[in-house]
Design an enzyme around this catalytic site. Structure first.
Site, PDB file in Angstrom:
ATOM      1  N   TYR A 157       0.822  -1.214   0.000  1.00 49.03           N
ATOM      2  CA  TYR A 157       0.000   0.000   0.000  1.00 49.03           C
ATOM      3  C   TYR A 157       0.857   1.265   0.000  1.00 49.03           C
ATOM      4  O   TYR A 157       0.333   2.358  -0.261  1.00 49.03           O
ATOM      5  CB  TYR A 157      -0.953   0.040   1.206  1.00 49.03           C
TER       6      TYR A 157
ATOM      7  N   HIS B 197       0.171 -11.752   1.623  1.00 47.95           N
ATOM      8  CA  HIS B 197      -0.876 -10.949   0.980  1.00 47.95           C
ATOM      9  C   HIS B 197      -1.683 -11.746  -0.043  1.00 47.95           C
ATOM     10  O   HIS B 197      -2.905 -11.576  -0.148  1.00 47.95           O
ATOM     11  CB  HIS B 197      -0.234  -9.721   0.332  1.00 47.95           C
TER      12      HIS B 197
HETATM   13  N1  LIG Z   1      -5.899  -8.624   1.334  1.00 50.35           N
HETATM   14  C1  LIG Z   1      -6.272  -8.093   0.179  1.00 50.35           C
HETATM   15  O1  LIG Z   1      -5.961  -8.598  -0.902  1.00 50.35           O
HETATM   16  C2  LIG Z   1      -7.105  -6.838   0.193  1.00 50.35           C
HETATM   17  C3  LIG Z   1      -7.723  -6.397  -0.986  1.00 50.35           C
HETATM   18  C4  LIG Z   1      -8.528  -5.247  -0.933  1.00 50.35           C
HETATM   19  C5  LIG Z   1      -8.673  -4.575   0.262  1.00 50.35           C
HETATM   20  N2  LIG Z   1      -8.021  -5.000   1.402  1.00 50.35           N
HETATM   21  C6  LIG Z   1      -8.153  -4.258   2.680  1.00 50.35           C
HETATM   22  O2  LIG Z   1      -9.535  -4.083   2.967  1.00 50.35           O
HETATM   23  C7  LIG Z   1      -9.831  -2.696   3.109  1.00 50.35           C
HETATM   24  C8  LIG Z   1     -11.243  -2.406   2.666  1.00 50.35           C
HETATM   25  O3  LIG Z   1     -11.450  -2.762   1.327  1.00 50.35           O
HETATM   26  P1  LIG Z   1     -11.552  -1.696   0.138  1.00 50.35           P
HETATM   27  O4  LIG Z   1     -10.801  -0.483   0.484  1.00 50.35           O
HETATM   28  O5  LIG Z   1     -11.173  -2.447  -1.087  1.00 50.35           O
HETATM   29  O6  LIG Z   1     -13.109  -1.435   0.001  1.00 50.35           O
HETATM   30  P2  LIG Z   1     -14.311  -1.002   0.967  1.00 50.35           P
HETATM   31  O7  LIG Z   1     -13.823  -0.637   2.316  1.00 50.35           O
HETATM   32  O8  LIG Z   1     -15.351  -2.033   0.812  1.00 50.35           O
HETATM   33  O9  LIG Z   1     -14.871   0.269   0.213  1.00 50.35           O
HETATM   34  C9  LIG Z   1     -14.202   1.463   0.136  1.00 50.35           C
HETATM   35  C10 LIG Z   1     -15.026   2.350  -0.787  1.00 50.35           C
HETATM   36  O10 LIG Z   1     -16.302   2.594  -0.184  1.00 50.35           O
HETATM   37  C11 LIG Z   1     -16.486   3.979   0.047  1.00 50.35           C
HETATM   38  N3  LIG Z   1     -17.124   4.119   1.361  1.00 50.35           N
HETATM   39  C12 LIG Z   1     -16.545   4.054   2.571  1.00 50.35           C
HETATM   40  N4  LIG Z   1     -17.432   4.194   3.559  1.00 50.35           N
HETATM   41  C13 LIG Z   1     -18.643   4.371   2.961  1.00 50.35           C
HETATM   42  C14 LIG Z   1     -19.949   4.564   3.449  1.00 50.35           C
HETATM   43  N5  LIG Z   1     -20.203   4.629   4.766  1.00 50.35           N
HETATM   44  N6  LIG Z   1     -20.951   4.704   2.538  1.00 50.35           N
HETATM   45  C15 LIG Z   1     -20.709   4.636   1.217  1.00 50.35           C
HETATM   46  N7  LIG Z   1     -19.484   4.447   0.692  1.00 50.35           N
HETATM   47  C16 LIG Z   1     -18.449   4.316   1.552  1.00 50.35           C
HETATM   48  C17 LIG Z   1     -15.100   4.586  -0.013  1.00 50.35           C
HETATM   49  O11 LIG Z   1     -15.120   5.899  -0.518  1.00 50.35           O
HETATM   50  P3  LIG Z   1     -14.495   7.152   0.325  1.00 50.35           P
HETATM   51  O12 LIG Z   1     -13.098   6.789   0.685  1.00 50.35           O
HETATM   52  O13 LIG Z   1     -14.640   8.280  -0.632  1.00 50.35           O
HETATM   53  O14 LIG Z   1     -15.389   7.276   1.536  1.00 50.35           O
HETATM   54  C18 LIG Z   1     -14.379   3.659  -1.013  1.00 50.35           C
HETATM   55  O15 LIG Z   1     -14.691   4.050  -2.340  1.00 50.35           O
HETATM   56  C19 LIG Z   1      -8.748  -2.032   2.259  1.00 50.35           C
HETATM   57  O16 LIG Z   1      -8.626  -0.650   2.529  1.00 50.35           O
HETATM   58  C20 LIG Z   1      -7.551  -2.857   2.648  1.00 50.35           C
HETATM   59  O17 LIG Z   1      -7.075  -2.467   3.928  1.00 50.35           O
HETATM   60  C21 LIG Z   1      -7.272  -6.132   1.378  1.00 50.35           C
END
Ligand SMILES: NC(=O)c1ccc[n+]([C@@H]2O[C@H](COP(=O)([O-])OP(=O)(O)OC[C@H]3O[C@@H](n4cnc5c(N)ncnc54)[C@H](OP(=O)(O)O)[C@@H]3O)[C@@H](O)[C@H]2O)c1
Length: 262
Positions: A54, A110
């Site tokens: 990241y 990862h």
């Molecule tokens: N291990 C892996 O391979 C892997 C892969 C992907 C993710 N991850 C981890 O999981 C975390 C979460 O997954 P993600 O970032 O992919 O997706 P997520 O948390 O499901 O979604 C983030 C998206 O949703 C929006 N959002 C956040 N809160 C909201 C709400 N209350 N209402 C409406 N929209 C909202 C955000 O926009 P804004 O920022 O504009 O609010 C962003 O566009 C990552 O940050 C990372 O730490 C791990």
């Protein structure tokens, strides 16, 4: 296996308890993440999810340094890039330097390196645990078969499998398979993996006076799944934290379970 971590709902990993709600930091830049994590701490998060990949561990380290929270209260996860086999030790040492920590609470592989279970990489991750650089060890994006392969080869099962998860991906076979192996299910992309316009989520949200996104987070907590929503917007960072305390009824949880499309 419910637990508490400084008053937050948590799951026990044995040596440490892991808050069910964490703050996801993927796609938050190193410059921006310091303020975002500061907001998250104010909102009550104590669990952060980052990764070498990241590129924001240093910014998180700055947030940790200025927060002045007790180390015990924090739960910090970082991840080993799948192509860092052979340099695992150097990678975790670099993560710790950037984070300004002497250990992380959870270190994950990862992705399966080259799509394979890679027990030789898992062996080195376990070695870092034995040497005290990381308290718990786990994997991400591993299948149950790959988990069995590394467990058999090294004699240590991962504490956690972090996988893409949410109501649409809800799969009882996966839940049971991980539970039988003693592996905690940590879901990622909870909001991206969900249709937030779904009427079932809308109905449950209305019943509690919250948003569908908050229902998704509350659903994870009700099941005991770890959930790590990401937001860069202060009002959503706060709303997502509040969601972890929305008490869904059994019927509401089952209604959301019904969105599964296995
Ligand atoms: N291990 C892996 O391979 C892997 C892969 C992907 C993710 N991850 C981890 O999981 C975390 C979460 O997954 P993600 O970032 O992919 O997706 P997520 O948390 O499901 O979604 C983030 C998206 O949703 C929006 N959002 C956040 N809160 C909201 C709400 N209350 N209402 C409406 N929209 C909202 C955000 O926009 P804004 O920022 O504009 O609010 C962003 O566009 C990552 O940050 C990372 O730490 C791990």
């Amino acid at each position: 296996m419910s637990d508490e971590h400084y008053g937050l709902p948590a799951v026990s990993l044995g040596p440490v308890s892991m808050p069910l709600l964490g703050f996801g930091t993927w796609q938050i830049s190193d410059d921006d993440v310091t303020a975002a994590v500061g907001t998250a701490f104010e909102a009550g998060y104590r669990h952060l999810d980052t990764a070498t990949g990241y590129g924001n561990e240093a910014g998180i380290g700055r947030a940790l340094a200025s927060a002045g929270l007790a180390r015990d209260e924090l739960f910090i996860t970082t991840k080993l890039p799948p192509d860092h086999g052979g340099r695992e030790r150097q990678t975790i040492e670099e993560s710790l330097t950037k984070l300004g920590l002497d250990h992380v609470d959870l270190w994950l592989v990862h992705w399966p390196p080259g799509g394979q279970a890679a027990p030789e990489v898992w062996q080195e991750v376990v070695r870092a645990q034995q040497d005290g650089l990381v308290t718990s060890v786990g994997v991400s994006n591993y299948s149950l078969e790959q988990i069995d392969e590394i467990t058999r080869a090294v004699g240590v099962a991962p504490a956690v499998n972090q996988i893409k998860w949410g109501p649409l991906l809800y799969d009882v076979a996966e839940v049971d398979g991980l539970r039988e192996r003693g592996v905690v299910l940590e879901g990622y992309s909870p909001l991206k993996a969900t249709d937030l316009d779904d009427p079932v989520l809308g109905e449950v949200a209305q019943a509690h006076g919250v948003t569908p996104a908050q229902v998704v987070i509350a659903w994870h907590v009700a099941h005991g799944f770890v959930v790590i929503p990401k937001s860069s917007r202060p009002e959503r960072i706060v709303a997502n934290a509040e969601a972890a305390r929305v008490p869904l009824t059994v019927e509401q949880v089952e209604a959301v379970d019904g969105l599964a499309r296995p």
